[in-house]
Design a protein around this motif. Structure first.
Motif, PDB file in Angstrom:
ATOM      1  N   LEU A 116       0.821  -1.207   0.000  1.00  0.00           N
ATOM      2  CA  LEU A 116       0.000   0.000   0.000  1.00  0.00           C
ATOM      3  C   LEU A 116       0.857   1.259   0.000  1.00  0.00           C
ATOM      4  O   LEU A 116       0.580   2.216  -0.728  1.00  0.00           O
ATOM      5  N   GLY A 117       1.907   1.263   0.825  1.00  0.00           N
ATOM      6  CA  GLY A 117       2.788   2.430   0.870  1.00  0.00           C
ATOM      7  C   GLY A 117       3.533   2.650  -0.427  1.00  0.00           C
ATOM      8  O   GLY A 117       3.692   3.795  -0.884  1.00  0.00           O
ATOM      9  N   VAL A 118       3.996   1.557  -1.054  1.00  0.00           N
ATOM     10  CA  VAL A 118       4.700   1.684  -2.342  1.00  0.00           C
ATOM     11  C   VAL A 118       3.766   2.222  -3.417  1.00  0.00           C
ATOM     12  O   VAL A 118       4.127   3.123  -4.194  1.00  0.00           O
ATOM     13  N   ILE A 119       2.552   1.679  -3.475  1.00  0.00           N
ATOM     14  CA  ILE A 119       1.584   2.143  -4.477  1.00  0.00           C
ATOM     15  C   ILE A 119       1.207   3.601  -4.236  1.00  0.00           C
ATOM     16  O   ILE A 119       1.083   4.389  -5.184  1.00  0.00           O
ATOM     17  N   ALA A 120       1.043   3.985  -2.972  1.00  0.00           N
ATOM     18  CA  ALA A 120       0.692   5.372  -2.667  1.00  0.00           C
ATOM     19  C   ALA A 120       1.795   6.324  -3.104  1.00  0.00           C
ATOM     20  O   ALA A 120       1.524   7.418  -3.618  1.00  0.00           O
ATOM     21  N   ALA A 121       3.056   5.924  -2.895  1.00  0.00           N
ATOM     22  CA  ALA A 121       4.170   6.775  -3.335  1.00  0.00           C
ATOM     23  C   ALA A 121       4.273   6.801  -4.858  1.00  0.00           C
ATOM     24  O   ALA A 121       4.572   7.842  -5.454  1.00  0.00           O
ATOM     25  N   TRP A 122       4.062   5.673  -5.486  1.00  0.00           N
ATOM     26  CA  TRP A 122       4.130   5.591  -6.948  1.00  0.00           C
ATOM     27  C   TRP A 122       3.042   6.459  -7.591  1.00  0.00           C
ATOM     28  O   TRP A 122       3.279   7.150  -8.583  1.00  0.00           O
ATOM     29  N   LYS A 123       1.838   6.420  -7.017  1.00  0.00           N
ATOM     30  CA  LYS A 123       0.708   7.194  -7.539  1.00  0.00           C
ATOM     31  C   LYS A 123       0.488   8.455  -6.699  1.00  0.00           C
ATOM     32  O   LYS A 123      -0.649   8.829  -6.403  1.00  0.00           O
ATOM     33  N   HIS A 124       1.586   9.099  -6.308  1.00  0.00           N
ATOM     34  CA  HIS A 124       1.513  10.271  -5.440  1.00  0.00           C
ATOM     35  C   HIS A 124       0.627  11.365  -6.042  1.00  0.00           C
ATOM     36  O   HIS A 124       0.784  11.726  -7.208  1.00  0.00           O
TER      37      HIS A 124
END
Length: 313
Positions: A116-124
């Motif tokens: 979730l954290g990686v996806i949130a950063a990727w789709k900032h």
């Protein structure tokens, strides 16, 4: 690396010594008389004196401390003032429930929160990022006992998929063990998913702005490779810190969850000892908690050196 770890272990020994001294003095100097608790309200002065003598409470503080440390170094945690049982025999059966819940919670939290954290950063800046951050805020805002009672109401009472409360050892079969651990694990994971996801997102955002990430993209490496091979590994140090500290907190702080789901763990043992002013048990539990923190910090150091070899130097 071995020399680095030995230095860390040697540095932890005086820390445990200071903790032992602090715990001993803190409990001895607080108001309350263990002899009076054991003797009851109608005890005579002669009975109180006999109990104090048998427990060594009439000895000078330094003699009591020396006796306690000598027994501790020989693996003797003492005897409970209330149940008159060896403390080690009281702690050992309660370790499995607490460790099982803590391990399951950390594993579930990592499996859910890191992606979730990686996806949130990727789709900032997109709706995905806002959705993940909204879940994190919700996880921090709702108390664990509220989540626990909601899960019990829905999955145990209404749907009757799992038992309401209790704990079964994994030695009795994985099925009964899983049925009774899934709800407390989900309840505890709610806040730790929020914590780890936010930390992962923040660390990833810091790393994604670095030059080596732009270089990797310029070399034609795919976005998945950039995120997993370059960004996530270099962003993992603060995430590992949160995960390790969270595990130590879970081991020592699952009192609410153990109470809601009627799990006979070390959290409930600690609360019972505090309410009864059972000094030997309180001392043993605080020392156990401190030891857990020291061991977790050593494991975090190992993870640091594996992720970033510069740290050992």
């Amino acid at each position: 690396m071995l020399g680095y770890l030995l230095r860390r272990i040697l540095a932890a020994i005086p820390v445990m010594g200071v903790v032992a001294l602090f715990v001993f003095l803190l409990l001895r100097l607080t108001p309350g008389d263990p002899a009076a608790i054991l003797a009851g309200d109608n005890a005579t002065p002669e009975r109180l004196e006999r109990i104090r003598t048998s427990l060594g409470l009439n000895e000078p503080i330094y003699i009591q401390f020396y006796t306690w440390i000598a027994k501790l170094l020989h693996g003797d945690l003492g005897v409970s003032l209330i149940s008159n049982k060896p403390i080690l025999e009281m702690i050992v059966p309660r370790l499995e429930p607490s460790i099982s819940v803590a391990l399951a919670t950390i594993i579930l939290s990592i499996l859910v929160a890191v992606p979730l954290g990686v996806i949130a950063a990727w789709k900032h800046g997109t709706w995905i990022d806002r959705f993940v951050m909204g879940l994190s805020v919700l996880g921090f805002s709702v108390p664990v006992f509220v989540v626990g009672y909601l899960l019990i109401q829905i999955f145990a009472i209404d749907l009757r998929w799992v038992p309401v409360q209790g704990f079964r050892s994994i030695s009795n079969g994985f099925g009964p063990f899983f049925e009774r651990i899934i709800l407390p694990t989900c309840a505890l994971s709610f806040i730790y998913v929020a914590l780890i996801a936010r930390m992962t997102r923040a660390s990833m955002l810091d790393v994604l702005g670095e030059d080596y990430v732009r270089t990797a993209r310029a070399k034609g490496i795919g976005e998945t490779g950039v995120m997993m091979r370059h960004a996530l590994r270099n962003a993992a140090v603060p995430v590992i810190t949160v995960i390790g500290t969270g595990f130590a907190l879970l081991i020592s702080g699952v009192v609410v969850t153990e109470s809601v789901f009627n799990i006979p763990g070390i959290g409930r043992l600690t609360v019972d000892a505090v309410l009864a002013r059972d000094y030997p048990v309180i001392q043993a539990m605080i020392l156990l908690t401190s030891l857990i923190y020291v061991v977790v910090n050593l494991l975090i150091d190992v993870a640091y050196t594996l992720l970033d070899p510069r740290i050992r130097y």
